[in-house]
Design a protein around this motif. Structure first.
Motif, PDB file in Angstrom:
ATOM      1  N   GLU A   1      17.646 -37.945  12.604  1.00 45.65           N
ATOM      2  CA  GLU A   1      18.855 -38.604  12.112  1.00 45.65           C
ATOM      3  C   GLU A   1      19.995 -37.638  12.249  1.00 45.65           C
ATOM      4  O   GLU A   1      20.973 -37.996  12.861  1.00 45.65           O
ATOM      5  N   MET A   2      19.927 -36.343  12.253  1.00 46.69           N
ATOM      6  CA  MET A   2      20.901 -35.235  12.551  1.00 46.69           C
ATOM      7  C   MET A   2      21.044 -35.284  13.732  1.00 46.69           C
ATOM      8  O   MET A   2      22.251 -34.974  14.494  1.00 46.69           O
TER       9      MET A   2
ATOM     10  N   ARG B   1      23.578 -35.436   3.798  1.00 50.16           N
ATOM     11  CA  ARG B   1      23.313 -36.186   2.640  1.00 50.16           C
ATOM     12  C   ARG B   1      23.138 -37.807   3.162  1.00 50.16           C
ATOM     13  O   ARG B   1      21.951 -38.547   2.804  1.00 50.16           O
ATOM     14  N   ALA B   2      23.792 -38.223   4.030  1.00 53.38           N
ATOM     15  CA  ALA B   2      23.535 -39.510   4.680  1.00 53.38           C
ATOM     16  C   ALA B   2      22.298 -39.471   5.538  1.00 53.38           C
ATOM     17  O   ALA B   2      21.530 -40.530   5.533  1.00 53.38           O
ATOM     18  N   ALA B   3      22.029 -38.502   6.291  1.00 60.29           N
ATOM     19  CA  ALA B   3      20.732 -38.434   6.920  1.00 60.29           C
ATOM     20  C   ALA B   3      19.506 -38.736   6.237  1.00 60.29           C
ATOM     21  O   ALA B   3      18.543 -39.020   6.279  1.00 60.29           O
TER      22      ALA B   3
ATOM     23  N   TRP C   1      14.840 -41.245   4.591  1.00 64.23           N
ATOM     24  CA  TRP C   1      13.708 -41.594   3.569  1.00 64.23           C
ATOM     25  C   TRP C   1      13.501 -43.189   3.800  1.00 64.23           C
ATOM     26  O   TRP C   1      12.260 -43.407   3.528  1.00 64.23           O
ATOM     27  N   VAL C   2      14.307 -44.114   3.989  1.00 64.97           N
ATOM     28  CA  VAL C   2      14.069 -45.614   4.329  1.00 64.97           C
ATOM     29  C   VAL C   2      13.007 -45.920   5.203  1.00 64.97           C
ATOM     30  O   VAL C   2      12.003 -46.420   5.408  1.00 64.97           O
TER      31      VAL C   2
ATOM     32  N   PRO D   1      13.464 -36.596  -3.998  1.00 69.33           N
ATOM     33  CA  PRO D   1      14.377 -36.119  -4.977  1.00 69.33           C
ATOM     34  C   PRO D   1      14.944 -34.746  -4.689  1.00 69.33           C
ATOM     35  O   PRO D   1      16.256 -34.450  -4.701  1.00 69.33           O
ATOM     36  N   PHE D   2      14.026 -33.880  -4.551  1.00 65.69           N
ATOM     37  CA  PHE D   2      14.236 -32.194  -4.154  1.00 65.69           C
ATOM     38  C   PHE D   2      15.149 -32.141  -2.795  1.00 65.69           C
ATOM     39  O   PHE D   2      16.061 -31.373  -3.026  1.00 65.69           O
ATOM     40  N   ILE D   3      15.004 -32.676  -1.795  1.00 68.22           N
ATOM     41  CA  ILE D   3      15.749 -32.830  -0.692  1.00 68.22           C
ATOM     42  C   ILE D   3      16.863 -33.346  -0.785  1.00 68.22           C
ATOM     43  O   ILE D   3      17.845 -32.675  -0.538  1.00 68.22           O
TER      44      ILE D   3
END
Length: 572
Positions: A462-463, A471-473, A478-479, A531-533
């Protein structure tokens, strides 16, 4: 939620004071005994007889309180594996195979039953009866028990619904007044009246103790049949001594006389329908010696008062039935009636037929696994696990740098969950950690790391596509990553289930460990890693692409920057 799960498992460990896992035969040491069947013609024994023998021996082993003992077939042999037990104890455990005992009932007492069962109790009827084939029922006379059949096939219904024997009036309902006259005590007696302490109730009230060994009577009084763990399943009762035992369903307890007939005296036992009726019965044929002893036993019971007119059939220390004897039974053939269904009659016939283990077994081998060897195996397995874990950690830190910290912490959480789960399962489900389990746990380190790698690479993809922020990546990656992670774990879990049910022994242990760690992997990735990432994405060190974060521009994009914004022709 993850913290609550860890606290629940840890709290269970502390409350039970269980801090280390239980070890299996190969790690803690123990004994393996191989029993080989001996048949008259040297042929393989019938499969159903071997299955019955396995069930009886398993009940016997488990009845001693030894956890994680394994009794299984291997071809025509029966292999018994007992962890943590010395060789002599293991040999003694299986040297005497399970055997039926036929004992006269000397005393009987119904145990406490739930109130709803007591209030709905049926009209009292007699227990199952045993009679000679083709014989007529004798006419009733004074002192002769009335024969009739109970719908349950157990000698319990009359005892459960019979009124409790009450102390005589001279003992509990009357007291002596000052003039020497008897005055009946009532609950509304004057407070100024002279009080008297009622005598303690005799625990043997209503029981004919004649001829009963006092020591056995004490055992009878202390016997708790309402607890399935205390019913004595698997107990090797001495046929030459009196015995206190529970019914199979725990609804009655008995004092039983010495065994006059044993299971080896039975020639055949079968379930069938009585001719001219639809009633299911169990038919017994005794050998020549057993026929004579059976005739003496039934004659003695027939001439006795209730409950001594019953003969109990005892298998491994538990009364499986206790029919009334309605007439002496000569000739070596008997019937047991009692409102049986086809299933219950067949089950009882199998217990009578196979309870004595018609096969003779020789101990072909007795192998002892020393605890020293087990400790060496455990030490080697732990070293292998530590080496594998260190290599995975080094790889993650060198390749992913800052993101490697997420992988390391995730592995730590997974390790904590795995260890606490193994300990809790060991002390609540008799799960014992064996070498195949350890191998499965070591292999699962790589499987768990795969889930982190899938997610990290999705973030990098994504990056590389030029997204503006980490944050968007993280959210978009994750999806896509969770679908891949769930599919991979589902395939692994299905493979573990299939392997567990189709395999035996060590392979099944490996499959169990693999399935357990697969579930833990899903929990860790969903409740900790993601959640940690997401939390780290808000930290400037990662969001700005620091060279040590693992998300710097040099690593993320072949063209150049990923943290800076790419200028499009329209914006120029």
């Amino acid at each position: 939620m993850l913290l609550a799960l860890i606290l629940a498992l840890g709290g269970t460990m502390f409350l039970q004071k269980a801090y280390t896992p239980k070890l299996g035969l190969d790690l803690a040491g123990g004994t393996t005994v191989t029993l080989s069947p001996v048949t008259q013609n040297g042929a393989s024994p019938p499969e159903e007889i071997l299955d019955r023998a396995v069930n009886i021996i398993r009940d016997r082993v488990n009845g001693t309180g030894i956890s994680d003992a394994e009794v299984a077939k291997s071809g025509d042999n029966i292999i018994i594996s007992i962890p943590g037990v010395g060789q002599n104890e293991a040999i003694q455990l299986v040297a005497t195979t399970a055997e039926l005992r036929f004992r006269q009932v000397l005393a009987m007492q119904a145990t406490q039953i739930p109130q709803e069962l007591a209030t709905n109790a049926p009209t009292p009827t007699a227990s199952p009866s045993a009679s000679a084939t083709g014989s007529a029922k004798p006419s009733q006379s004074a002192g002769t028990p009335a024969p009739s059949a109970s719908p349950t096939g157990k000698a319990l219904s009359s005892a459960l619904t019979a009124p409790t024997p009450q102390p005589s009036a001279t003992q509990s309902d009357q007291k002596q007044d000052k003039k020497g006259q008897n005055a009946k005590a009532t609950p509304t007696a004057s407070p100024t009246a002279q009080a008297s302490t009622p005598p303690a109730q005799d625990p043997n009230a209503g029981i004919n103790t004649e001829g009963i060994d006092p020591a056995v009577l004490k055992q009878f009084q202390a016997l708790d049949c309402t607890d399935p763990k205390k019913r004595g399943q698997g107990v090797q009762d001495d046929p030459t001594k009196q015995f206190a035992a529970c019914d199979a369903d725990g609804s009655a307890k008995y004092v039983l006389d010495v065994a006059k007939v044993v299971g080896t005296d039975i020639d055949t036992a079968s379930a069938g329908i009585r001719q001219g009726t639809t009633e299911w019965i169990v038919q017994l044929d005794f050998k020549s010696k057993g026929a004579g002893e059976w005739s003496k036993l039934t004659t003695q019971a027939y001439n006795s008062q209730e409950p001594r007119n019953k003969v109990a059939v005892v298998l491994d220390g538990v009364v499986i039935t206790a029919p009334n004897i309605i007439s002496p039974i000569p000739g070596g053939r008997a019937e047991i009636t009692g409102g049986f269904t086809q299933a219950s009659a067949t089950t009882l016939a199998d217990q009578l037929k196979y309870g004595a283990l018609p096969l003779k077994f020789n101990r072909s081998s007795v192998d002892t696994v020393s605890s020293t060897l087990g400790q060496d195996q455990l030490r080697g397995g732990l070293i292998a696990g530590v080496i594998g874990l260190v290599l995975v950690v080094l790889y993650c830190l060198l390749y992913y740098r800052g993101l490697g910290i997420v992988a390391v912490l995730s592995l730590v959480v997974a390790t904590i969950l795995t260890y606490t789960s193994v300990v809790v399962l060991g002390h609540n489900a008799n799960f014992r950690l064996s070498l195949p389990h350890i191998i499965g746990l070591v292999v699962s380190i790589g499987i768990t790391a795969d889930s982190f790698i899938v997610y990290f690479e999705r973030i990098r993809d994504e990056m590389k596509e030029g997204r503006r922020s980490l944050r968007a990546a993280v959210e978009v990656a994750w999806v896509r990553a969770r679908r891949t992670i769930l599919i991979a774990d589902a395939v692994m879990f299905i493979a573990a289930i299939v392997l567990y049910f189709l395999a035996v022994g060590g392979v099944a242990g490996f499959a169990f460990a693999m399935g357990l760690t697969t579930l833990i992997d899903v929990v860790v990735v969903f409740l900790f890693t993601k959640p940690f990432i997401a939390l780290l994405a808000k930290v400037k060190f990662f969001a700005k692409g620091h060279p040590l974060s693992g998300l710097d521009a040099e690593r993320m994009s072949e063209a150049g920057s990923t943290t800076g914004r790419t200028t499009t022709p329209q914006e120029a």
